[in-house]
Design an enzyme around this catalytic site. Structure first.
Site, PDB file in Angstrom:
ATOM      1  N   ASP A   1       0.851  -1.188   0.000  1.00  0.00           N
ATOM      2  CA  ASP A   1       0.000   0.000   0.000  1.00  0.00           C
ATOM      3  C   ASP A   1       0.887   1.239   0.000  1.00  0.00           C
ATOM      4  OD1 ASP A   1      -2.786   1.105   0.187  1.00  0.00           O
ATOM      5  OD2 ASP A   1      -1.941   2.059   1.956  1.00  0.00           O
TER       6      ASP A   1
ATOM      7  N   GLU B   1       0.829   5.813   0.291  1.00  0.00           N
ATOM      8  CA  GLU B   1       0.142   7.086   0.482  1.00  0.00           C
ATOM      9  C   GLU B   1       0.838   8.115  -0.393  1.00  0.00           C
ATOM     10  OE1 GLU B   1      -2.608   7.228   2.027  1.00  0.00           O
ATOM     11  OE2 GLU B   1      -2.504   5.271   3.009  1.00  0.00           O
TER      12      GLU B   1
ATOM     13  N   GLU C   1      -6.268  18.305   1.182  1.00  0.00           N
ATOM     14  CA  GLU C   1      -7.121  17.134   0.967  1.00  0.00           C
ATOM     15  C   GLU C   1      -6.358  15.839   1.260  1.00  0.00           C
ATOM     16  OE1 GLU C   1      -6.540  19.511  -1.183  1.00  0.00           O
ATOM     17  OE2 GLU C   1      -8.476  20.570  -1.322  1.00  0.00           O
TER      18      GLU C   1
ATOM     19  N   HIS D   1      -5.580   6.829   7.032  1.00  0.00           N
ATOM     20  CA  HIS D   1      -4.935   5.875   6.144  1.00  0.00           C
ATOM     21  C   HIS D   1      -3.445   5.843   6.493  1.00  0.00           C
ATOM     22  CE1 HIS D   1      -8.043   5.492   2.729  1.00  0.00           C
ATOM     23  NE2 HIS D   1      -8.637   6.028   3.781  1.00  0.00           N
TER      24      HIS D   1
ATOM     25  N   ASP E   1      -2.561  -0.277   6.586  1.00  0.00           N
ATOM     26  CA  ASP E   1      -3.500  -0.728   5.553  1.00  0.00           C
ATOM     27  C   ASP E   1      -3.018  -2.005   4.874  1.00  0.00           C
ATOM     28  OD1 ASP E   1      -4.942   1.460   6.242  1.00  0.00           O
ATOM     29  OD2 ASP E   1      -4.783   2.498   4.326  1.00  0.00           O
TER      30      ASP E   1
END
Length: 226
Positions: A7, A9, A52, A150, A155
């Site tokens: 995973d 980010e 965001e 997250h 994750d």
């Protein structure tokens, strides 16, 4: 069989618009079970952090400012994943970012064919139901209460558990330990089935008499022979 649950980010949605990786988390599986070996790095994206994106993962530009560049960890990352299959939730997104970083440094990119997309797996198995990680954790009764933001490694660890359930639990193909039996998952309709009373198949008196009359008309029936 070695697989890597992966995973990432990022600072945004599109690497072609200048967005970069900020975290990579990987969990090693052997024969579908975690070995305890992980790869985890925070990365300096060399740019600002949009509000965001910060709301999603909570990683600020200040926090990432002293973290290594992708160029500094790429060799360790490539050595960890080696030639293993990559298990990724929404594989196209993560692979696009990883390949953009690899291409920027002149490395060979990773083909999509070596990835398994757990979003596609979930949608095929549960049509119409939500396929995000939180929804799948609820479906399979996987504790994700500590997931306030997250996080790539967290994750990846949760996804490893979800992936195990998607392939049929600890005995793939036998459908053991699948989703809760107490009710439908979010997004699915509950089908109410009305129990019908058991039918009686005993003949009525008239039916029994008619049957006896019919048998009396048979000549030399086999059941009366010596």
């Amino acid at each position: 069989m070695r697989e890597i649950v992966l995973d990432t980010e990022t600072t945004g949605f599109d690497p072609l618009s200048g967005h970069r990786l900020v975290e990579i988390g990987c969990v090693e599986l052997f024969n579908h079970l975690p070995t305890g070996e992980v790869f985890h790095r925070y990365l300096n994206p060399e740019r600002d952090m949009p509000e965001e994106a910060f709301k999603v993962h909570g990683l600020s530009a200040e926090f990432l400012s002293d973290k290594p560049l992708f160029a500094e960890v790429v060799s360790d990352f490539m050595a960890f994943i080696a030639d293993s299959v990559l298990v990724i939730h929404n594989a196209e997104f993560d692979m696009r970012f990883i390949n953009a970083e690899l291409a920027r440094l002149g490395f060979q990119t990773l083909p999509m064919s070596r990835s398994i997309d757990t979003v596609a797996m979930a949608r095929k198995r549960f049509p119409g139901a939500q396929a995000n990680l939180d929804a799948l954790c609820r479906r399979f009764d996987i504790d994700n209460t500590h997931r306030t933001h997250h996080g790539a490694l967290l994750d990846a660890e949760l996804l490893a558990e979800v992936y195990l359930q998607l392939i049929g639990g600890r005995q793939p193909g036998l459908e053991l330990g699948v989703s809760k039996a107490s009710g439908p998952a979010e997004g699915e309709r509950r089908i109410e089935r009305v129990a019908r009373p058991a039918r009686s198949f005993a003949p009525t008196e008239d039916e029994a008499q008619a049957h006896a009359t019919f048998l009396g008309k048979l000549k030399n029936p086999i059941w009366l022979r010596d």
